[in-house]
Design a protein around this motif. Structure first.
Motif, short mmCIF file in Angstrom:
data_model
loop_
_atom_site.label_atom_id
_atom_site.label_comp_id
_atom_site.label_asym_id
_atom_site.label_seq_id
_atom_site.Cartn_x
_atom_site.Cartn_y
_atom_site.Cartn_z
N PHE A 126 -11.51 16.85 5.00
CA PHE A 126 -10.23 17.15 4.36
C PHE A 126 -9.94 18.65 4.32
O PHE A 126 -8.91 19.12 4.80
CB PHE A 126 -10.20 16.57 2.94
N TRP A 127 -10.84 19.43 3.69
CA TRP A 127 -10.56 20.85 3.55
C TRP A 127 -10.67 21.58 4.88
O TRP A 127 -9.96 22.57 5.12
CB TRP A 127 -11.49 21.49 2.52
N GLU A 128 -11.54 21.11 5.75
CA GLU A 128 -11.67 21.74 7.06
C GLU A 128 -10.38 21.56 7.88
O GLU A 128 -9.98 22.46 8.62
CB GLU A 128 -12.87 21.15 7.80
N ARG A 129 -9.72 20.43 7.74
CA ARG A 129 -8.42 20.23 8.40
C ARG A 129 -7.34 21.12 7.80
O ARG A 129 -6.31 21.35 8.43
CB ARG A 129 -7.97 18.76 8.30
N ASN A 130 -7.59 21.60 6.60
CA ASN A 130 -6.59 22.41 5.90
C ASN A 130 -6.99 23.89 5.81
O ASN A 130 -6.61 24.58 4.87
CB ASN A 130 -6.35 21.83 4.51
N GLY A 131 -7.78 24.35 6.77
CA GLY A 131 -8.02 25.78 6.91
C GLY A 131 -9.38 26.29 6.48
O GLY A 131 -9.68 27.47 6.67
N TYR A 132 -10.21 25.43 5.89
CA TYR A 132 -11.55 25.88 5.51
C TYR A 132 -12.47 25.88 6.73
O TYR A 132 -12.24 25.18 7.71
CB TYR A 132 -12.13 24.97 4.42
N HIS A 133 -13.52 26.68 6.63
CA HIS A 133 -14.46 26.84 7.74
C HIS A 133 -15.19 25.53 8.01
O HIS A 133 -15.49 24.76 7.10
CB HIS A 133 -15.46 27.95 7.39
N MET A 134 -15.55 25.29 9.26
CA MET A 134 -16.24 24.05 9.61
C MET A 134 -17.66 24.01 9.06
O MET A 134 -18.20 22.93 8.84
CB MET A 134 -16.27 23.87 11.13
N TYR A 135 -18.29 25.18 8.83
CA TYR A 135 -19.67 25.20 8.35
C TYR A 135 -19.78 25.67 6.91
O TYR A 135 -20.25 24.96 6.05
CB TYR A 135 -20.54 26.04 9.28
N GLY A 136 -19.35 26.89 6.62
CA GLY A 136 -19.28 27.35 5.23
C GLY A 136 -20.53 28.00 4.68
O GLY A 136 -20.95 27.69 3.56
N ASP A 137 -21.09 28.97 5.41
CA ASP A 137 -22.26 29.72 4.93
C ASP A 137 -21.78 30.83 3.99
O ASP A 137 -21.07 31.73 4.40
CB ASP A 137 -23.00 30.32 6.12
N HIS B 25 -10.85 8.45 -3.09
CA HIS B 25 -9.49 8.85 -2.69
C HIS B 25 -9.41 9.30 -1.23
O HIS B 25 -8.51 10.06 -0.86
CB HIS B 25 -8.95 9.95 -3.60
N GLY B 26 -10.37 8.89 -0.40
CA GLY B 26 -10.33 9.24 1.00
C GLY B 26 -10.77 10.66 1.31
O GLY B 26 -10.62 11.14 2.44
N TRP B 27 -11.35 11.36 0.33
CA TRP B 27 -11.77 12.75 0.53
C TRP B 27 -13.02 12.78 1.42
O TRP B 27 -13.92 11.94 1.27
CB TRP B 27 -12.07 13.39 -0.83
N THR B 28 -13.09 13.74 2.33
CA THR B 28 -14.22 13.85 3.26
C THR B 28 -14.62 15.30 3.46
O THR B 28 -13.80 16.22 3.27
CB THR B 28 -13.84 13.27 4.65
N THR B 29 -15.86 15.52 3.87
CA THR B 29 -16.31 16.83 4.35
C THR B 29 -17.45 16.62 5.32
O THR B 29 -18.23 15.67 5.21
CB THR B 29 -16.69 17.78 3.20
N ASN B 30 -17.55 17.50 6.30
CA ASN B 30 -18.51 17.35 7.40
C ASN B 30 -19.71 18.28 7.23
O ASN B 30 -19.63 19.33 6.60
CB ASN B 30 -17.83 17.65 8.73
N LEU B 31 -20.83 17.85 7.84
CA LEU B 31 -22.06 18.64 7.84
C LEU B 31 -22.83 18.36 9.12
O LEU B 31 -22.85 17.22 9.60
CB LEU B 31 -22.99 18.24 6.69
N PRO B 32 -23.54 19.36 9.67
CA PRO B 32 -24.54 19.04 10.68
C PRO B 32 -25.64 18.17 10.06
O PRO B 32 -25.98 18.34 8.89
CB PRO B 32 -25.09 20.41 11.09
N LEU B 33 -26.17 17.25 10.84
CA LEU B 33 -27.20 16.35 10.34
C LEU B 33 -28.39 17.13 9.77
O LEU B 33 -28.94 16.77 8.72
CB LEU B 33 -27.68 15.42 11.45
#
Length: 198
Positions: A177-188, A113-121
């Motif tokens: 997706f969630w990072e664009r909507n206010g969630y932290h870019m890293y999430g520790d 459904h086009g859902w994404t999330t980012n991570l450092p390599l």
């Protein structure tokens, strides 16, 4: 021999601030749950900053060597579930099939459904990160990401994308997706990096 108090302290050390331990496995996601009638249409892509993009069929992905992983998981909505036992495929095993370009520094996980999330390599490549197929002895249910979900236990659980279909390798970080909507870019979880409204 340890007493009950020492055991409780050890467990508390594993629970990040603001979290409550649950015995259940809450279901949280945005949008509808994908259901698969024909697994021949499912595949898994490795693309972006790689020498050659590859696509792995469902049959070939499920034939990759598996191992057992044990971890705790922490959801941004304040629940933690301890002592999870998973069966899955290590990131290192999947990465044997692709060669990264030297400028690759980040990944974007792509799910249904086009859902994404980012991570450092470096976080993606950790020994503790894997592609989960079974949880506590049972095949993943559709609600929990069947047939494959990413598991990155050292970050909040939204980074462990359900229904994952591919990994894009990138030079620069960008929000999912969630990072664009206010969630932290890293999430520790231990730093309570839940939201980022700046």
């Amino acid at each position: 021999m340890s007493d009950g108090k020492q055991t409780q302290t050890a467990a508390n050390d594993r629970v990040p601030p603001g979290q409550t331990v649950t015995e259940g496995f809450p279901v949280l996601h945005y949008g509808s749950v994908p259901y698969y009638n024909d697994m021949s249409k499912w595949d898994f892509r490795l693309f972006g900053l790689v020498e050659q993009e590859i696509t792995i069929s469902h049959k070939d992905f499920m034939a990759l060597p598996r191992q057992e992983f044990n971890n705790d998981i922490h959801c941004v909505t304040t629940w933690s579930k301890l002592d999870n036992v998973w069966e899955g495929i290590s990131v290192q095993e999947v990465m044997k099939r692709v060669k990264l370009k030297p400028e690759a520094r980040y990944v974007m996980l792509h799910a249904e459904h086009g859902w994404t999330t980012n991570l450092p390599l470096d976080d993606f490549l950790r020994d503790t990160s894997f592609f989960g197929i079974r949880h506590n002895g049972q095949l993943l249910t559709p609600d929990h990401g069947y047939p494959v979900r990413m598991v990155v236990p050292h970050l909040y659980f939204w980074k462990s994308a359900k229904w994952i279909r591919g990994v894009e390798f990138m030079e620069r970080d960008k929000p999912g997706f969630w990072e664009r909507n206010g969630y932290h870019m890293y999430g520790d979880p231990f730093k309570e990096q839940r939201y980022d409204f700046d």
